[in-house]
Design a protein around this motif. Structure first.
Motif, short mmCIF file in Angstrom:
data_model
loop_
_atom_site.label_atom_id
_atom_site.label_comp_id
_atom_site.label_asym_id
_atom_site.label_seq_id
_atom_site.Cartn_x
_atom_site.Cartn_y
_atom_site.Cartn_z
N ARG A 143 -9.35 -17.49 -35.99
CA ARG A 143 -10.25 -17.66 -37.12
C ARG A 143 -10.02 -16.63 -38.22
O ARG A 143 -10.38 -16.88 -39.37
CB ARG A 143 -11.71 -17.64 -36.65
CG ARG A 143 -12.11 -18.84 -35.85
CD ARG A 143 -11.88 -20.11 -36.62
NE ARG A 143 -12.33 -21.28 -35.87
CZ ARG A 143 -11.90 -22.50 -36.08
NH1 ARG A 143 -10.99 -22.75 -36.99
NH2 ARG A 143 -12.37 -23.50 -35.37
N PHE A 144 -9.45 -15.51 -37.92
CA PHE A 144 -9.06 -14.57 -38.97
C PHE A 144 -7.76 -15.01 -39.62
O PHE A 144 -7.52 -14.74 -40.79
CB PHE A 144 -8.88 -13.15 -38.42
CG PHE A 144 -10.10 -12.29 -38.45
CD1 PHE A 144 -10.84 -12.13 -39.62
CD2 PHE A 144 -10.52 -11.63 -37.31
CE1 PHE A 144 -11.96 -11.33 -39.63
CE2 PHE A 144 -11.64 -10.82 -37.33
CZ PHE A 144 -12.36 -10.68 -38.49
N GLY A 145 -6.91 -15.69 -38.83
CA GLY A 145 -5.57 -16.00 -39.31
C GLY A 145 -5.33 -17.44 -39.67
O GLY A 145 -5.91 -17.96 -40.62
N PRO A 146 -4.51 -18.14 -38.87
CA PRO A 146 -4.00 -19.46 -39.27
C PRO A 146 -5.07 -20.54 -39.43
O PRO A 146 -4.89 -21.46 -40.22
CB PRO A 146 -3.02 -19.81 -38.16
CG PRO A 146 -3.37 -18.95 -37.01
CD PRO A 146 -3.98 -17.71 -37.60
N GLU A 147 -6.16 -20.45 -38.72
CA GLU A 147 -7.20 -21.49 -38.79
C GLU A 147 -8.50 -20.92 -39.36
O GLU A 147 -9.59 -21.30 -38.94
CB GLU A 147 -7.45 -22.10 -37.42
CG GLU A 147 -6.30 -22.93 -36.90
CD GLU A 147 -6.06 -24.21 -37.70
OE1 GLU A 147 -7.01 -24.76 -38.26
OE2 GLU A 147 -4.89 -24.63 -37.78
N ALA A 148 -8.38 -20.03 -40.31
CA ALA A 148 -9.57 -19.45 -40.94
C ALA A 148 -10.32 -20.55 -41.70
O ALA A 148 -9.72 -21.48 -42.23
CB ALA A 148 -9.19 -18.32 -41.88
N PHE A 149 -11.62 -20.42 -41.73
CA PHE A 149 -12.42 -21.37 -42.50
C PHE A 149 -12.27 -21.06 -43.97
O PHE A 149 -12.38 -19.92 -44.39
CB PHE A 149 -13.90 -21.30 -42.09
CG PHE A 149 -14.13 -21.72 -40.66
CD1 PHE A 149 -13.98 -23.04 -40.29
CD2 PHE A 149 -14.48 -20.81 -39.70
CE1 PHE A 149 -14.19 -23.45 -38.98
CE2 PHE A 149 -14.71 -21.19 -38.40
CZ PHE A 149 -14.55 -22.53 -38.03
N GLY A 150 -11.99 -22.08 -44.76
CA GLY A 150 -11.74 -21.89 -46.19
C GLY A 150 -12.94 -21.79 -46.96
O GLY A 150 -13.59 -21.35 -47.67
#
Length: 127
Positions: free
Chosen positions: A120-127
Motif C-alpha cells: 500500500r505504500f508502493g505499487p498498489e498505493a491508493f491514488g
C-alpha cells in the motif's frame, strides 16, 4: 495484487479485532489462565494490556475503513506499519521470555502485515 492486498488486509483486520477485543474485554486474570502463551500479561500493567488492545482494534479498523470509505486512504499503510511495530515488540517479548513457538507465530503474523504495508505504500498505493 490489489485483490490479494484487500484479502490479506481483511483477514488481518479480523485477526486483530479479535485479539485486540480480547485484550480490551477479557480480564487480565482470565488471559493469564487461558490456554496458549498468555503468561506475559502477568509481567505488565493491566493498563498496558488494555492500551495494546485498543491499538490493535484501531489498527484493524485502519486496515480497511479508510480505503473502503475513500477517506484518507494513506492511513491503511500507516495502520499496517503500526501493527507491524506491535508485532516486532511481540517477537522481542517472546525472545526475552524464551517462547520460540509463540515467537514463530508472531513472525508468521508479521509477514502479511509487512506485505500490506509495502504494497500500500508502493505499487498498489491508493491514488
Amino acid at each position: 495484487m490489489n485483490t490479494a492486498l484487500w484479502i490479506v488486509a481483511g483477514l488481518l483486520a479480523v485477526l486483530f479485532l479479535l485479539a485486540g477485543g480480547g485484550k480490551l474485554f477479557v480480564s487480565k486474570k482470565k488471559m493469564a489462565e487461558a490456554r496458549g502463551a498468555q503468561g506475559w500479561v502477568n509481567n505488565v500493567n493491566p493498563g498496558f494490556v488494555r492500551t495494546l488492545g485498543a491499538l490493535e482494534v484501531l489498527g484493524a479498523i485502519g486496515l480497511i475503513l479508510p480505503a473502503l470509505l475513500d477517506i484518507a486512504p494513506i492511513l491503511v499503510p500507516l495502520a499496517a506499519t503500526g501493527l507491524a511495530t506491535i508485532m516486532v515488540g511481540a517477537v522481542i517479548l517472546r525472545i526475552r521470555r524464551h517462547e520460540p513457538k509463540a515467537m514463530l507465530l508472531d513472525l508468521f503474523y508479521l509477514a502479511p502485515i509487512v506485505f500490506v504495508a509495502i504494497g500500500r505504500f508502493g505499487p498498489e498505493a491508493f491514488g
